[in-house]
Scaffold this active site. Structure first.
Site, PDB file in Angstrom:
ATOM      1  N   LYS A  78       0.869  -1.110  -0.053  1.00 11.95           N
ATOM      2  CA  LYS A  78       0.072  -0.102   0.230  1.00 11.95           C
ATOM      3  C   LYS A  78       0.802   1.243   0.066  1.00 11.95           C
ATOM      4  O   LYS A  78       2.151   1.106   0.377  1.00 11.95           O
ATOM      5  CB  LYS A  78      -1.009  -0.173   1.387  1.00 11.95           C
ATOM      6  CG  LYS A  78      -2.056   0.726   1.161  1.00 11.95           C
ATOM      7  CD  LYS A  78      -3.401  -0.189   0.716  1.00 11.95           C
ATOM      8  CE  LYS A  78      -4.480   0.431   0.501  1.00 11.95           C
ATOM      9  NZ  LYS A  78      -5.636  -0.432  -0.001  1.00 11.95           N
ATOM     10  N   GLY A 175     -25.075   2.396   1.424  1.00 16.32           N
ATOM     11  CA  GLY A 175     -24.311   2.886   0.652  1.00 16.32           C
ATOM     12  C   GLY A 175     -24.617   2.535  -0.632  1.00 16.32           C
ATOM     13  O   GLY A 175     -24.395   1.435  -1.258  1.00 16.32           O
ATOM     14  N   GLY A 177     -23.043   3.422  -3.591  1.00 10.44           N
ATOM     15  CA  GLY A 177     -22.036   4.257  -4.388  1.00 10.44           C
ATOM     16  C   GLY A 177     -21.725   3.074  -5.361  1.00 10.44           C
ATOM     17  O   GLY A 177     -22.549   2.270  -5.988  1.00 10.44           O
ATOM     18  N   ASN A 178     -20.403   3.198  -5.848  1.00  9.90           N
ATOM     19  CA  ASN A 178     -19.915   2.260  -7.049  1.00  9.90           C
ATOM     20  C   ASN A 178     -20.260   0.839  -6.845  1.00  9.90           C
ATOM     21  O   ASN A 178     -20.605   0.022  -7.752  1.00  9.90           O
ATOM     22  CB  ASN A 178     -18.412   2.462  -7.017  1.00  9.90           C
ATOM     23  CG  ASN A 178     -17.985   3.795  -7.293  1.00  9.90           C
ATOM     24  OD1 ASN A 178     -18.678   4.627  -8.290  1.00  9.90           O
ATOM     25  ND2 ASN A 178     -17.009   4.193  -6.906  1.00  9.90           N
ATOM     26  N   VAL A 179     -19.977   0.271  -5.472  1.00 11.80           N
ATOM     27  CA  VAL A 179     -20.186  -1.089  -5.452  1.00 11.80           C
ATOM     28  C   VAL A 179     -21.769  -1.412  -4.874  1.00 11.80           C
ATOM     29  O   VAL A 179     -22.522  -2.311  -5.556  1.00 11.80           O
ATOM     30  CB  VAL A 179     -19.389  -1.447  -4.176  1.00 11.80           C
ATOM     31  CG1 VAL A 179     -19.615  -3.113  -3.860  1.00 11.80           C
ATOM     32  CG2 VAL A 179     -17.990  -1.492  -4.412  1.00 11.80           C
TER      33      VAL A 179
HETATM   34  P1  NAD Z   1     -18.214   5.000  -3.005  1.00  8.35           P
HETATM   35  O1  NAD Z   1     -17.722   6.252  -2.319  1.00  8.35           O
HETATM   36  O2  NAD Z   1     -18.722   5.046  -4.354  1.00  8.35           O
HETATM   37  O3  NAD Z   1     -19.850   4.787  -2.345  1.00  8.35           O
HETATM   38  C1  NAD Z   1     -20.052   4.910  -0.899  1.00  8.35           C
HETATM   39  C2  NAD Z   1     -21.193   5.255  -0.702  1.00  8.35           C
HETATM   40  O4  NAD Z   1     -21.906   5.147   0.855  1.00  8.35           O
HETATM   41  C3  NAD Z   1     -21.477   6.604  -0.954  1.00  8.35           C
HETATM   42  O5  NAD Z   1     -22.651   6.911  -1.909  1.00  8.35           O
HETATM   43  C4  NAD Z   1     -21.693   7.366   0.541  1.00  8.35           C
HETATM   44  O6  NAD Z   1     -22.633   8.488   0.332  1.00  8.35           O
HETATM   45  C5  NAD Z   1     -22.365   6.161   1.326  1.00  8.35           C
HETATM   46  N1  NAD Z   1     -22.341   6.394   2.543  1.00  8.35           N
HETATM   47  C6  NAD Z   1     -20.958   6.561   3.331  1.00  8.35           C
HETATM   48  N2  NAD Z   1     -21.293   6.780   4.609  1.00  8.35           N
HETATM   49  C7  NAD Z   1     -22.772   6.346   4.757  1.00  8.35           C
HETATM   50  C8  NAD Z   1     -23.677   6.089   5.939  1.00  8.35           C
HETATM   51  N3  NAD Z   1     -23.214   6.573   7.051  1.00  8.35           N
HETATM   52  N4  NAD Z   1     -24.884   5.894   5.697  1.00  8.35           N
HETATM   53  C9  NAD Z   1     -25.440   5.775   4.338  1.00  8.35           C
HETATM   54  N5  NAD Z   1     -24.599   6.113   3.279  1.00  8.35           N
HETATM   55  C10 NAD Z   1     -23.365   6.060   3.569  1.00  8.35           C
HETATM   56  O7  NAD Z   1     -17.516   3.690  -2.658  1.00  8.35           O
HETATM   57  P2  NAD Z   1     -17.275   2.327  -3.238  1.00  8.35           P
HETATM   58  O8  NAD Z   1     -16.245   2.400  -4.385  1.00  8.35           O
HETATM   59  O9  NAD Z   1     -18.756   1.592  -3.601  1.00  8.35           O
HETATM   60  O10 NAD Z   1     -16.916   1.548  -1.962  1.00  8.35           O
HETATM   61  C11 NAD Z   1     -17.821   1.039  -0.830  1.00  8.35           C
HETATM   62  C12 NAD Z   1     -17.040   0.322   0.177  1.00  8.35           C
HETATM   63  O11 NAD Z   1     -16.443  -0.776  -0.208  1.00  8.35           O
HETATM   64  C13 NAD Z   1     -15.625   1.239   0.859  1.00  8.35           C
HETATM   65  O12 NAD Z   1     -15.708   0.887   2.176  1.00  8.35           O
HETATM   66  C14 NAD Z   1     -14.507   0.433   0.089  1.00  8.35           C
HETATM   67  O13 NAD Z   1     -13.311   0.786   0.771  1.00  8.35           O
HETATM   68  C15 NAD Z   1     -15.014  -0.742   0.044  1.00  8.35           C
HETATM   69  N6  NAD Z   1     -14.368  -1.581  -1.073  1.00  8.35           N
HETATM   70  C16 NAD Z   1     -14.641  -1.017  -2.520  1.00  8.35           C
HETATM   71  C17 NAD Z   1     -14.025  -1.508  -3.534  1.00  8.35           C
HETATM   72  C18 NAD Z   1     -14.408  -1.247  -5.026  1.00  8.35           C
HETATM   73  O14 NAD Z   1     -13.961  -2.178  -5.890  1.00  8.35           O
HETATM   74  N7  NAD Z   1     -14.658   0.036  -5.229  1.00  8.35           N
HETATM   75  C19 NAD Z   1     -13.320  -2.781  -3.344  1.00  8.35           C
HETATM   76  C20 NAD Z   1     -13.237  -3.294  -2.060  1.00  8.35           C
HETATM   77  C21 NAD Z   1     -13.587  -2.641  -0.993  1.00  8.35           C
END
Ligand code: NAD
Length: 345
Positions: A78, A175, A177-179
């Site tokens: 990292k 959440g 978001g992306n995932v």
């Molecule tokens: P992202 O930032 O696209 O989405 C996160 C979403 O969660 C956002 O829309 C945000 O508004 C919402 N959120 C945050 N806190 C909140 C709360 N208290 N209540 C309600 N909603 C809340 O992130 P992502 O890329 O979707 O990743 C999500 C999680 O998965 C993160 O913890 C990330 O570290 C983990 N992760 C992601 C990936 C990946 O491929 N993107 C891979 C491994 C782990």
């Protein structure tokens, strides 16, 4: 500092200061037994140098464990960049960081993490080949992370209910978001009932329209009455307060570091709540990036990602047999892979 390094069994710790661009960066390479270290680069403000060191070491160790259980040929590493005071030249900063990565000769491969973007990785890619997730390679990990979480939910459902079907189960997702959004789409296709929340109302509305999801306010998430609670926002969702209000059978989501402290794994186990260890269930993104670097096809990547289901089922089975929490079993399994001596042929 050597205490921190020895405790984490860290291989290497590299520091770079480049006054011209303002770069102050640390790269931790935890373990390269399985291959070159792969892990994202964080660019955030740290209140001290020690805090940055602690963060990068902990994260690099986590990547070794994740890669070991995902069965990809990568080690754990990292990077952190101590965010410079504004204004700063972003392009110059990331090119300087790219030169730092390049000096390590491929022992560490970088990617996006908190505070860095695909555009930043484009700058890194100008000066080193040891980067994944820039515009040039198209390796967006999020859809595959969601697929891995779905596979993990099926393993958890099989363990808890004797059936891997998710149809008719209620899944609460924090959440969109992306995932989270991709996951909601996959669960909708499976016939699950969805409860969703996000800090951004527009994202919840989108999920309501697309997947007939039922909205919740963010503070209702942990106490939601559901079969599966799926944290896909930030870490630390399960803490000493929220553990008392849970009304779920299973916790399975993509967020990193879902348990605020490791002892919560034992408490969930005692309460009969099945926890899918975060770094096992969210490894789909790592699988996508690692196999993409090795030019695998999307079908091969999907097949390996479905393997998360089997890995988790083995962890749940061993957890029942040994009466230890799945989080402990995951750590023990990773340590067996990383540290067991290979008996010579
Ligand atoms: P992202 O930032 O696209 O989405 C996160 C979403 O969660 C956002 O829309 C945000 O508004 C919402 N959120 C945050 N806190 C909140 C709360 N208290 N209540 C309600 N909603 C809340 O992130 P992502 O890329 O979707 O990743 C999500 C999680 O998965 C993160 O913890 C990330 O570290 C983990 N992760 C992601 C990936 C990946 O491929 N993107 C891979 C491994 C782990």
């Amino acid at each position: 500092m050597f205490d921190i390094i020895e405790q984490a069994r860290l291989g290497e710790l590299h520091f770079k200061s480049d006054p011209d661009s303002g770069l102050k960066s640390i790269i931790a390479i935890h373990n390269t037994k399985l291959g070159p270290a792969l892990g994202g680069c964080r660019c955030i403000e740290y209140h001290s140098d020690t805090a940055a060191i602690m963060d990068v070491v902990r994260l690099a160790r986590g990547m070794s464990y994740k890669a070991a259980l995902a069965k990809v040929p990568q080690g754990g590493g990292k990077a952190v960049i101590l965010k410079p005071a504004e204004p700063f030249d972003r392009k110059a900063l990331y090119q300087a960081f790219g030169r730092f990565v390049n000096e390590l000769g491929g022992r560490y491969i970088t990617a996006i993490d908190s505070g860095t973007t695909i555009h930043d990785m484009d700058q890194v890619a100008k000066v080193t080949p040891h980067v994944s997730g820039s515009h040039s390679d198209g390796l967006d990990p999020s859809p595959n992370t969601a697929l891995g979480v779905l596979a993990g939910m099926k393993a958890a459902a099989l363990q808890r209910y004797g059936n891997s079907k998710l149809k008719g189960l209620t899944v609460a997702i924090q959440g969109m978001g992306n995932v989270g959004f991709h996951l909601a789409s996959l669960l909708y296709e499976e016939g699950a009932r969805l409860l969703v929340t996000d800090l951004q109302e527009s994202k919840v509305k989108q999920a309501q329209t697309a997947f007939h999801a039922e909205p919740m306010s963010p503070d209702q998430f942990c106490s939601a009455h559901c079969h599966i609670l799926s944290p896909c926002g930030l870490g630390g969702v399960i803490n000493h307060e929220t553990i008392n209000v849970l009304h779920c059978d299973i916790i399975a989501g993509s967020a990193n570091n879902q348990l605020a402290t490791p002892d919560l794994g034992q408490q969930l186990h005692q309460r009969g709540i099945l926890y899918a260890p975060d770094y096992v269930i969210n490894a789909g993104g790592l699988i996508q990036v690692s196999m993409g670097l090795h030019r695998a096809t999307q079908q091969e990547i999907s097949n390996k990602t479905w393997g998360i289901s089997e890995t988790l089922y083995d962890i749940f089975t061993r957890s029942s047999v040994e009466n230890l929490p799945p989080s402990t079993i995951a750590d023990l399994t990773a340590e067996e892979i990383l540290y067991q001596e290979t008996v010579g042929a």
